[in-house]
Design a protein around this motif. Structure first.
Motif, PDB file in Angstrom:
ATOM      1  N   ARG A 658      78.725  21.970 -24.587  1.00 50.74           N
ATOM      2  CA  ARG A 658      78.662  23.230 -25.352  1.00 50.74           C
ATOM      3  C   ARG A 658      79.087  22.998 -26.797  1.00 50.74           C
ATOM      4  O   ARG A 658      78.466  23.521 -27.733  1.00 50.74           O
ATOM      5  N   TRP A 659      80.120  22.201 -27.001  1.00 51.08           N
ATOM      6  CA  TRP A 659      80.629  21.935 -28.354  1.00 51.08           C
ATOM      7  C   TRP A 659      79.597  21.159 -29.172  1.00 51.08           C
ATOM      8  O   TRP A 659      79.305  21.518 -30.316  1.00 51.08           O
ATOM      9  N   GLN A 660      79.028  20.108 -28.584  1.00 51.91           N
ATOM     10  CA  GLN A 660      78.080  19.271 -29.328  1.00 51.91           C
ATOM     11  C   GLN A 660      76.760  20.003 -29.587  1.00 51.91           C
ATOM     12  O   GLN A 660      76.119  19.775 -30.606  1.00 51.91           O
ATOM     13  N   ASP A 661      76.368  20.899 -28.688  1.00 53.87           N
ATOM     14  CA  ASP A 661      75.104  21.612 -28.856  1.00 53.87           C
ATOM     15  C   ASP A 661      75.188  22.769 -29.846  1.00 53.87           C
ATOM     16  O   ASP A 661      74.157  23.256 -30.312  1.00 53.87           O
ATOM     17  N   ALA A 662      76.402  23.226 -30.149  1.00 53.83           N
ATOM     18  CA  ALA A 662      76.562  24.390 -31.031  1.00 53.83           C
ATOM     19  C   ALA A 662      76.104  24.051 -32.447  1.00 53.83           C
ATOM     20  O   ALA A 662      76.468  23.012 -32.999  1.00 53.83           O
ATOM     21  N   ASP A 663      75.281  24.933 -33.023  1.00 52.00           N
ATOM     22  CA  ASP A 663      74.843  24.723 -34.400  1.00 52.00           C
ATOM     23  C   ASP A 663      76.042  24.714 -35.349  1.00 52.00           C
ATOM     24  O   ASP A 663      76.088  23.957 -36.311  1.00 52.00           O
ATOM     25  N   LYS A 664      77.007  25.610 -35.045  1.00 59.16           N
ATOM     26  CA  LYS A 664      78.230  25.644 -35.849  1.00 59.16           C
ATOM     27  C   LYS A 664      79.429  25.671 -34.914  1.00 59.16           C
ATOM     28  O   LYS A 664      79.514  26.514 -34.017  1.00 59.16           O
ATOM     29  N   LYS A 665      80.361  24.743 -35.127  1.00 57.31           N
ATOM     30  CA  LYS A 665      81.561  24.688 -34.288  1.00 57.31           C
ATOM     31  C   LYS A 665      82.412  25.951 -34.486  1.00 57.31           C
ATOM     32  O   LYS A 665      83.115  26.391 -33.582  1.00 57.31           O
ATOM     33  N   GLN A 666      82.329  26.527 -35.691  1.00 57.61           N
ATOM     34  CA  GLN A 666      83.106  27.728 -35.982  1.00 57.61           C
ATOM     35  C   GLN A 666      82.768  28.855 -35.014  1.00 57.61           C
ATOM     36  O   GLN A 666      83.627  29.661 -34.662  1.00 57.61           O
ATOM     37  N   ALA A 667      81.518  28.906 -34.567  1.00 58.08           N
ATOM     38  CA  ALA A 667      81.117  29.954 -33.628  1.00 58.08           C
ATOM     39  C   ALA A 667      81.889  29.842 -32.322  1.00 58.08           C
ATOM     40  O   ALA A 667      82.313  30.852 -31.739  1.00 58.08           O
ATOM     41  N   ILE A 668      82.108  28.600 -31.845  1.00 53.30           N
ATOM     42  CA  ILE A 668      82.876  28.405 -30.610  1.00 53.30           C
ATOM     43  C   ILE A 668      84.340  28.747 -30.847  1.00 53.30           C
ATOM     44  O   ILE A 668      85.005  29.355 -29.998  1.00 53.30           O
ATOM     45  N   LYS A 775      67.396  21.904 -45.727  1.00 58.22           N
ATOM     46  CA  LYS A 775      67.365  21.677 -44.279  1.00 58.22           C
ATOM     47  C   LYS A 775      67.876  20.285 -43.933  1.00 58.22           C
ATOM     48  O   LYS A 775      68.639  20.099 -42.972  1.00 58.22           O
ATOM     49  N   LYS A 776      67.461  19.289 -44.732  1.00 58.70           N
ATOM     50  CA  LYS A 776      67.901  17.919 -44.456  1.00 58.70           C
ATOM     51  C   LYS A 776      69.404  17.752 -44.723  1.00 58.70           C
ATOM     52  O   LYS A 776      70.084  16.975 -44.045  1.00 58.70           O
ATOM     53  N   TYR A 777      69.922  18.517 -45.699  1.00 53.82           N
ATOM     54  CA  TYR A 777      71.381  18.502 -45.915  1.00 53.82           C
ATOM     55  C   TYR A 777      72.102  19.063 -44.693  1.00 53.82           C
ATOM     56  O   TYR A 777      73.080  18.485 -44.202  1.00 53.82           O
ATOM     57  N   MET A 778      71.620  20.195 -44.174  1.00 56.84           N
ATOM     58  CA  MET A 778      72.246  20.811 -43.009  1.00 56.84           C
ATOM     59  C   MET A 778      72.158  19.884 -41.796  1.00 56.84           C
ATOM     60  O   MET A 778      73.099  19.791 -41.002  1.00 56.84           O
ATOM     61  N   ASP A 779      71.011  19.170 -41.671  1.00 61.78           N
ATOM     62  CA  ASP A 779      70.876  18.216 -40.568  1.00 61.78           C
ATOM     63  C   ASP A 779      71.893  17.078 -40.706  1.00 61.78           C
ATOM     64  O   ASP A 779      72.467  16.608 -39.706  1.00 61.78           O
ATOM     65  N   ALA A 780      72.131  16.641 -41.949  1.00 63.58           N
ATOM     66  CA  ALA A 780      73.092  15.560 -42.192  1.00 63.58           C
ATOM     67  C   ALA A 780      74.513  15.998 -41.840  1.00 63.58           C
ATOM     68  O   ALA A 780      75.306  15.223 -41.285  1.00 63.58           O
ATOM     69  N   VAL A 781      74.837  17.258 -42.150  1.00 67.98           N
ATOM     70  CA  VAL A 781      76.164  17.789 -41.794  1.00 67.98           C
ATOM     71  C   VAL A 781      76.305  17.839 -40.277  1.00 67.98           C
ATOM     72  O   VAL A 781      77.352  17.484 -39.724  1.00 67.98           O
ATOM     73  N   LYS A 782      75.247  18.275 -39.595  1.00 63.62           N
ATOM     74  CA  LYS A 782      75.294  18.332 -38.129  1.00 63.62           C
ATOM     75  C   LYS A 782      75.456  16.924 -37.541  1.00 63.62           C
ATOM     76  O   LYS A 782      76.227  16.721 -36.595  1.00 63.62           O
ATOM     77  N   ASP A 783      74.757  15.949 -38.129  1.00 62.31           N
ATOM     78  CA  ASP A 783      74.902  14.561 -37.668  1.00 62.31           C
ATOM     79  C   ASP A 783      76.326  14.060 -37.899  1.00 62.31           C
ATOM     80  O   ASP A 783      76.887  13.329 -37.061  1.00 62.31           O
ATOM     81  N   LEU A 784      76.923  14.455 -39.036  1.00 62.83           N
ATOM     82  CA  LEU A 784      78.304  14.059 -39.321  1.00 62.83           C
ATOM     83  C   LEU A 784      79.253  14.624 -38.264  1.00 62.83           C
ATOM     84  O   LEU A 784      80.164  13.930 -37.790  1.00 62.83           O
ATOM     85  N   GLU A 785      79.035  15.870 -37.897  1.00 59.79           N
ATOM     86  CA  GLU A 785      79.868  16.488 -36.862  1.00 59.79           C
ATOM     87  C   GLU A 785      79.719  15.747 -35.532  1.00 59.79           C
ATOM     88  O   GLU A 785      80.704  15.520 -34.820  1.00 59.79           O
ATOM     89  N   GLN A 786      78.480  15.380 -35.206  1.00 59.96           N
ATOM     90  CA  GLN A 786      78.261  14.621 -33.976  1.00 59.96           C
ATOM     91  C   GLN A 786      79.027  13.296 -34.017  1.00 59.96           C
ATOM     92  O   GLN A 786      79.612  12.861 -33.019  1.00 59.96           O
ATOM     93  N   GLU A 787      79.047  12.669 -35.193  1.00 60.11           N
ATOM     94  CA  GLU A 787      79.740  11.390 -35.345  1.00 60.11           C
ATOM     95  C   GLU A 787      81.254  11.558 -35.246  1.00 60.11           C
ATOM     96  O   GLU A 787      81.948  10.709 -34.672  1.00 60.11           O
ATOM     97  N   ILE A 788      81.769  12.660 -35.789  1.00 57.22           N
ATOM     98  CA  ILE A 788      83.210  12.920 -35.728  1.00 57.22           C
ATOM     99  C   ILE A 788      83.682  12.980 -34.272  1.00 57.22           C
ATOM    100  O   ILE A 788      84.746  12.459 -33.917  1.00 57.22           O
ATOM    101  N   TYR A 789      82.874  13.587 -33.407  1.00 58.32           N
ATOM    102  CA  TYR A 789      83.275  13.773 -32.008  1.00 58.32           C
ATOM    103  C   TYR A 789      82.611  12.770 -31.071  1.00 58.32           C
ATOM    104  O   TYR A 789      82.620  12.941 -29.855  1.00 58.32           O
ATOM    105  N   LYS A 790      82.066  11.705 -31.648  1.00 60.04           N
ATOM    106  CA  LYS A 790      81.302  10.738 -30.860  1.00 60.04           C
ATOM    107  C   LYS A 790      82.133  10.099 -29.760  1.00 60.04           C
ATOM    108  O   LYS A 790      81.683   9.919 -28.637  1.00 60.04           O
ATOM    109  N   ALA A 791      83.368   9.755 -30.056  1.00 56.15           N
ATOM    110  CA  ALA A 791      84.227   9.093 -29.062  1.00 56.15           C
ATOM    111  C   ALA A 791      84.419   9.962 -27.832  1.00 56.15           C
ATOM    112  O   ALA A 791      84.501   9.476 -26.702  1.00 56.15           O
TER     113      ALA A 791
END
Length: 792
Positions: A658-668, A775-791
């Motif tokens: 649920r956390w990784q799929d959320a477009d924005k973590k703030q929503a959770i 859009k590509k900036y927003m995708d990059a931010v989402k990828d960064l978030e995925q990387e932050i929680y990758k472990a």
């Protein structure tokens, strides 16, 4: 051309749903309301922290007239089915109750749930161009609520609208409509139960106004038994009646008005043939509204019942927060079952009332009892009877000076740790106890008393100086008085919206009285920082919270126990009015033989023994909170959080997905806070600078937490940014630093690009260009978030 399935919900409403409603004949300005907030959002509290839950907000509520809702519509975007919103709409209908039809729509059609079954079925799909007209749904409303054509004029009478724009809340709307419709149908006795703080007087005003304006009722009497209630009513909502309103005083009877306010005591008190109410003919009033009707008017042998019996041809409406049901007094026997009930629990769950936490303090002499040593004398030198004394004796038969001092010390200790100017009511056994408690509190707070002597005040029936300060105590803007000691005078009918602490140092064995006392703290005052209140209980009164009667329906008792409260009007002048329009004394209630004590009892009723030199200590102390089920819970914040999260996420994997799929973590994060997960206080308890993600995984699923800085360093070690150009890489590295310093929610907002150090890279548009486009900036931010929680 843009596909319908690509449209947002807002676009679906604007392009399809709203036009369909208007085309069916609905007036866009007076009959269609959008984004209707039905509730305020529950307040969750733990310790000093609190959070607001989400409001319940309907996409559309349709009204035949401004006071009569007749349909609810829930909208969805076109990726959903036409019926996908019906369950949500039905949930809103559980609040509005009497609405005949609810709908769901995705822009293709409407899905209808019809409670009248007018078309031979409850649910069906209808085309957009066949949405019912206002007249069609009004007919269904009348069918559902059994309103015939003769009653339509009264049922359809508008509310009073003042310039402030104040409108009834949803439950007030239901209550008013039900009463008006019942009166229109000819019902003679009606009972309404609304929790303290939910606006009974406002409901009474709007009800009377509609019945009066429709000419269904022409001369109306509003009865109360406290001057404070009459004064609040006259200067509050009822002021809108203007010159039609009159306050009845003894020996000054005027019969040229239409709306009358009166104290019971202002209409009785003479011999049988000279009672003031008898100066009116028996059919003079055609409607009588009885405020706080639990306090004696329903008792068959009450002197006040004479008034209701005399005006028996009138319709009688009883208002109460605490319907009294005992062998001797029954609201239900007199008025019938409540026409509508809005409970304390409902008010708290909806966010209209303040939740509470309970501080239960057990003193050694209370829990173990006290027995005088051989030869023990009181302060007058008299030998103290050798027996075991307990809380039923303290401050009623026996005064232990050290006990009073210890209670005052604990009250002051709590306030010094929280807010020394939090308005506080200390409920005592009687006037003498209230007087001694005020002295003890002054001694514990000498610094603030020296600055203003009104920091501590005694407000009881015999204390004129204290009663003069009652208005100031009730006033939100007034700082003083702060700590008020009382016995019965403030138990009911007195609004203190900013009261944050209620202290129980009296034995309260009546559920009615207990509910009324708790009601003194339930009003919310967000503008003054009042979102919840605390109850400090020194006498185990909190056991009443576990009683099914505390927030359950009124149940008629077959037996009247010795501990039940008996409402006996006392012939004292304990609530003297201070204005010219209301002169008659109010009434304080007490029964000198009742074990609960607690009345404002005159000197000489009983002799008390006073002792000193007794060691009084605190044996135990615990905090309990208002739980999700409306019961008190002793769960720690950590345990409460764990249970709350695990109830919504079956496993760690479920939460991670649920956390990784959320477009924005703030929503959770906002979703969790709306359920009462208080993240700032959890941070304080854990004592580490953790990301909300790690905080939740650690507390709920025992996962080893990483700090934000540790997560940021892990991203850097993996050389994640190498795939980006220099400018884009610099932006992402700075966003990562922002995350490490301030949290995930900060990098999700585009506002971060306007702040240091990101604004040094240019405007947001220029920064988007580093990545190609927005859009590509927003995708990059989402990828960064995925990387932050990758472990994880």
């Amino acid at each position: 051309m843009q596909s319908k399935k690509d449209l947002s919900e807002a676009d679906i409403k604007a392009k399809y749903i709203t036009p369909a409603i208007i085309n069916a004949g609905w007036n866009e300005h007076s009959q269609i309301r959008r984004e209707v907030s039905l509730t305020e959002g529950k307040v969750y509290v733990r310790g000093k922290m609190f959070a607001r839950g989400k409001q319940k907000r309907a996409d559309y509520v349709l009204y035949y007239k401004p006071n009569i809702p007749i349909a609810i519509i829930e909208a969805k975007d076109n990726t959903h089915s036409v019926r996908s919103g019906i369950q949500q709409a039905l949930g809103y209908r559980e609040l509005l109750e009497d609405v005949p039809c609810v709908y769901s729509s995705n822009g293709d059609a409407f899905f209808e749930h019809d409670f009248t079954g007018a078309r031979g079925r409850i649910e069906r799909e209808i085309p957009l161009d066949e949405f019912p007209s206002p007249e069609q749904l009004w007919e269904r409303y009348k069918m559902l609520n059994r309103i015939d054509e003769e009653q339509t004029h009264v049922a359809g009478q508008d509310y009073f609208y003042d310039r402030s724009g104040k409108e009834p809340r949803y439950y007030q709307q239901v209550a008013i409509n039900r009463i008006v419709e019942s009166v229109a149908k000819g019902e003679k006795r009606i009972l309404l139960v609304l929790a303290t703080g939910t606006g009974k007087t406002y409901v009474a005003f709007q009800t009377i106004y509609r019945l009066w304006k429709s000419k269904m009722k022409k001369r109306i009497l509003f009865l109360a038994d406290r001057n404070a209630l009459i004064k609040q009513t006259k200067t509050g909502d009822f002021k809108h009646f203007g010159e039609a309103l009159h306050v009845i005083r003894k020996k000054k009877i005027h019969k040229s008005y239409e709306i009358y306010l009166a104290l019971y005591q202002g209409l009785t008190g003479y011999d049988e043939n000279k009672d003031a109410f008898r100066k009116f003919s028996k059919n003079f009033f055609d409607l009588i509204v009885i405020d706080e009707c639990h306090r004696g008017s329903a008792a068959a042998d009450s002197a006040w019942r004479e008034i209701l019996d005399y005006f028996s041809s009138a319709t009688h409406i009883g208002l109460t927060a605490t319907p009294k049901e005992t062998r001797d007094i029954s609201n239900i026997d007199y008025f019938g079952d409540p026409i509508y009930t809005y409970s304390l629990r409902q008010g708290i769950d909806d966010g209209f009332l303040a939740p509470y936490q309970v501080l239960r303090i057990g003193l050694n002499v209370d829990l173990e009892g006290w027995r005088p040593e051989a030869g023990k004398c009181d302060v007058d030198g008299n030998l103290v009877e050798d027996r075991e004394y307990n809380v039923r004796d303290y401050d009623r038969n026996l005064v232990i000076e050290e006990r009073t001092q210890r209670v005052a010390q604990k009250i002051s200790e709590y306030l010094k740790k929280s807010d020394r100017f939090a308005k506080t009511i200390v409920f005592c056994v009687d006037i003498d106890h209230a007087e001694r408690m005020a002295e003890a509190l002054r001694n514990e707070n000498q610094d603030l008393v020296a600055k203003n002597s009104k920091y501590v005040m005694q407000i009881t029936g015999d204390n004129e100086e204290g009663k003069r300060e009652l208005d100031s105590f009730q006033n939100r803007e007034s700082t003083y008085p702060v700590l008020v000691t009382t016995s019965k005078l403030l138990t009911t009918g007195v609004d203190v919206p900013t009261c944050k602490l209620i202290v129980l140092d009296a034995n309260i064995n009546s559920m009615t009285e207990f509910k009324q006392i708790i009601g003194r703290g339930t009003r919310l005052s967000p503008d003054f920082g009042k979102f919840y209140f605390t109850i400090a209980d020194f006498r185990e009164n909190a056991r009443n919270f576990a009683d099914d009667d505390f927030d359950g329906p009124p149940i008629q008792d077959q037996e009247f126990g010795q501990d039940d409260e008996m409402d006996v009007p006392a012939p004292d002048n304990t609530d003297q009015a201070d204005d010219d329009d209301v002169e008659e004394p109010g009434t304080e209630y007490f029964d000198p033989d009742n074990e609960q004590g607690g009345g404002d009892i005159a000197e000489g009723v009983r002799r008390k023994i006073t002792v000193n030199g007794v060691e009084v200590t605190v044996l135990n102390q615990r905090v309990q909170y208002y739980g999700p089920d409306g019961r008190l819970t002793t769960q720690s914040l950590e345990d409460y959080t764990k249970t709350n999260i695990q109830n919504n996420y079956a496993s760690l994997d479920h939460f991670l997905i649920r956390w990784q799929d959320a477009d924005k973590k703030q929503a959770i994060i906002e979703e969790l806070e709306a359920r009462g997960v208080l993240l700032p206080e959890l941070q304080e308890l854990v004592g580490k600078d953790l990301d909300p993600f790690d905080l939740i995984c650690h507390l709920a699923f025992d996962m080893r937490p990483l700090s934000r800085k540790e997560r940021a360093e892990n991203v850097k070690k993996r050389n994640y940014f190498a795939k980006y150009g220099e400018n884009a890489r610099n932006v992402l590295e700075n966003l990562l630093e922002k995350y490490a310093d301030e949290g995930i929610e900060n990098i999700e907002s585009l506002q971060v690009l306007k702040l240091d150090p990101l604004n040094a890279f240019g405007t947001p548009r220029e920064i988007f260009a580093f990545f190609g486009d927005k859009k590509k900036y927003m995708d990059a931010v989402k990828d960064l978030e995925q990387e932050i929680y990758k472990a994880a």
